[in-house]
Enzyme design. Structure first.
Site, mmCIF file in Angstrom:
data_model
loop_
_atom_site.group_PDB
_atom_site.id
_atom_site.type_symbol
_atom_site.label_atom_id
_atom_site.label_comp_id
_atom_site.label_asym_id
_atom_site.label_seq_id
_atom_site.Cartn_x
_atom_site.Cartn_y
_atom_site.Cartn_z
ATOM 1 N N ASN A 11 34.457 45.298 40.366
ATOM 2 C CA ASN A 11 35.425 44.408 39.717
ATOM 3 C C ASN A 11 34.742 43.900 38.325
ATOM 4 O O ASN A 11 33.882 42.945 38.537
ATOM 5 C CB ASN A 11 36.335 43.360 40.476
ATOM 6 C CG ASN A 11 37.115 42.552 39.657
ATOM 7 O OD1 ASN A 11 37.370 43.025 38.431
ATOM 8 N ND2 ASN A 11 37.443 41.437 40.001
ATOM 9 N N LYS A 13 35.994 42.674 35.836
ATOM 10 C CA LYS A 13 36.706 41.683 35.270
ATOM 11 C C LYS A 13 36.894 41.822 33.852
ATOM 12 O O LYS A 13 36.861 42.755 33.084
ATOM 13 C CB LYS A 13 35.851 40.007 35.670
ATOM 14 C CG LYS A 13 35.854 39.843 37.015
ATOM 15 C CD LYS A 13 35.250 38.664 37.555
ATOM 16 C CE LYS A 13 34.878 38.549 38.872
ATOM 17 N NZ LYS A 13 35.267 37.108 39.491
ATOM 18 N N HIS A 99 44.622 39.323 43.098
ATOM 19 C CA HIS A 99 43.175 38.563 42.670
ATOM 20 C C HIS A 99 43.562 37.110 42.707
ATOM 21 O O HIS A 99 44.518 36.780 42.005
ATOM 22 C CB HIS A 99 42.534 39.276 41.607
ATOM 23 C CG HIS A 99 40.984 38.713 41.803
ATOM 24 N ND1 HIS A 99 40.555 37.552 41.238
ATOM 25 C CD2 HIS A 99 39.945 39.434 42.209
ATOM 26 C CE1 HIS A 99 39.393 37.428 41.594
ATOM 27 N NE2 HIS A 99 38.926 38.764 42.079
ATOM 28 N N GLU A 101 41.983 34.976 40.954
ATOM 29 C CA GLU A 101 41.916 34.593 39.423
ATOM 30 C C GLU A 101 43.282 34.698 38.737
ATOM 31 O O GLU A 101 43.580 34.198 37.839
ATOM 32 C CB GLU A 101 40.885 35.286 38.563
ATOM 33 C CG GLU A 101 39.500 34.676 39.056
ATOM 34 C CD GLU A 101 38.609 35.925 38.863
ATOM 35 O OE1 GLU A 101 38.542 36.843 38.113
ATOM 36 O OE2 GLU A 101 37.302 35.602 39.444
ATOM 37 N N GLU A 168 39.044 37.807 50.242
ATOM 38 C CA GLU A 168 38.121 37.175 49.232
ATOM 39 C C GLU A 168 38.298 35.504 49.403
ATOM 40 O O GLU A 168 39.198 35.100 48.781
ATOM 41 C CB GLU A 168 38.328 37.801 47.827
ATOM 42 C CG GLU A 168 38.200 38.954 47.501
ATOM 43 C CD GLU A 168 37.811 39.419 46.145
ATOM 44 O OE1 GLU A 168 36.701 40.011 46.009
ATOM 45 O OE2 GLU A 168 38.652 38.941 45.355
ATOM 46 N N GLY A 174 32.070 34.283 42.834
ATOM 47 C CA GLY A 174 31.255 33.910 41.887
ATOM 48 C C GLY A 174 30.437 32.736 42.059
ATOM 49 O O GLY A 174 29.897 32.037 41.115
ATOM 50 N N SER A 207 30.737 36.904 46.163
ATOM 51 C CA SER A 207 29.370 36.685 45.887
ATOM 52 C C SER A 207 28.623 37.780 46.837
ATOM 53 O O SER A 207 27.400 37.496 47.183
ATOM 54 C CB SER A 207 28.954 35.302 46.454
ATOM 55 O OG SER A 207 29.604 34.390 45.369
HETATM 56 C C1 PEP Z 1 35.919 39.300 42.607
HETATM 57 O O1 PEP Z 1 35.862 39.034 41.544
HETATM 58 O O2 PEP Z 1 36.528 39.985 43.301
HETATM 59 C C2 PEP Z 1 34.310 38.730 43.223
HETATM 60 C C3 PEP Z 1 34.263 39.118 44.567
HETATM 61 O O3 PEP Z 1 33.567 38.306 42.307
HETATM 62 P P1 PEP Z 1 31.971 37.893 42.917
HETATM 63 O O4 PEP Z 1 31.243 39.057 43.585
HETATM 64 O O5 PEP Z 1 31.388 37.528 41.601
HETATM 65 O O6 PEP Z 1 31.910 36.668 43.737
#
Ligand code: PEP
Length: 246
Positions: A11, A13, A99, A101, A168, A174, A207
């Site tokens: 991803n 982003k 997601h 976000e 997630e 992040g 992460s």
């Molecule tokens: C994500 O944006 O779905 C994600 C898992 O980000 P990160 O790996 O940076 O935590």
């Protein structure tokens, strides 16, 4: 992890421009020299890069997805939006929906449900994100939240063959923090229990990096990873894949 295909979903982003596509070359080379292993790589760049990325990946097994789409299947007066058929037409085979976000800026379970239905109609595969916030985790509401997100997000969708769940935890995205092994094992097993015998694939996201993936890959019933930050470096992304599939 078992003998099934292992998914690595990148991803990107809101990162990347045409020049960033050069970083794919190393990953293409890696996938060509590691043909025999059972894994799938899916890149989800910003919409501006779906077309050029699809072209660049044409002769490879790497696929492209979008990071979101509008809930309406038809064209319409929705300034700044794109729908599922539009992303499909420029090369996306997958779309990430739900997601955190986007949930954080107002996406509801009902809206996500409409988006999933529209994406299915367009023939896309869906990476359906679910996960609890830190507050919900602290008040021991994780299972309750996941149950609600799954039930409402997948409401009246009988054929779930196009759905891939991405668990997630919001507090993990992040931040560098990942769930404890026992807690993650329990949560994945809870998600699995929400489905009949044939449950969708379940990815973990939050992460994931080249230092923790060897620990994460040992969790039963995880079919792969949704990777944000670490997927922007082809070196780290390849390292994650290598450490998982060997
Ligand atoms: C994500 O944006 O779905 C994600 C898992 O980000 P990160 O790996 O940076 O935590």
């Amino acid at each position: 992890m078992t003998n099934k295909y292992i998914y690595f979903v990148a991803n990107w982003k809101m990162f990347g421009n045409l020049r960033s596509l050069n970083s794919l070359d190393k990953v293409i080379k890696f996938s060509k020299t590691n043909k025999k292993k059972k894994y799938k790589i899916i890149y989800c760049p910003p919409n501006t890069l779906i077309r050029p990325m699809s072209k660049r990946l044409k002769k490879t097994t790497i696929q492209v997805g979008a990071q979101n789409c509008h809930h309406t299947y038809e064209f319409g007066a929705y300034t700044g939006q794109v729908n599922s058929s539009m992303i499909k037409s420029v090369g996306a085979k997958y779309v990430i929906l739900g997601h955190s976000e986007n949930r954080q800026i107002g996406e509801t379970d009902n809206l996500i449900n409409l988006k999933i239905k529209s994406a299915i109609k367009s023939g896309l595969k869906i990476i359906f994100c679910i996960g609890e916030t830190l507050k919900e985790k602290r008040s021991k509401k994780t299972n309750q939240i996941l149950k609600r997100q799954i039930e409402k997000g997948l409401k009246s969708i009988k054929n779930k063959s196009k759905i891939i769940i991405a668990y997630e935890p919001v507090w993990s995205i992040g931040t560098g923090a990942i769930p404890k092994e026992a807690a993650l094992t329990q949560t994945i097993s809870f998600i699995k229990s929400r489905f009949a015998k044939k449950y969708p694939k379940i990815l973990y996201g939050g992460s994931v990096n080249n230092k923790n993936v060897e620990k994460l890959k040992k969790i039963p019933n995880i079919d792969g990873f949704l990777i944000g930050g670490a997927s922007q470096s082809s070196k780290k992304f390849i390292d994650i894949i290598q450490k998982t599939i060997i």
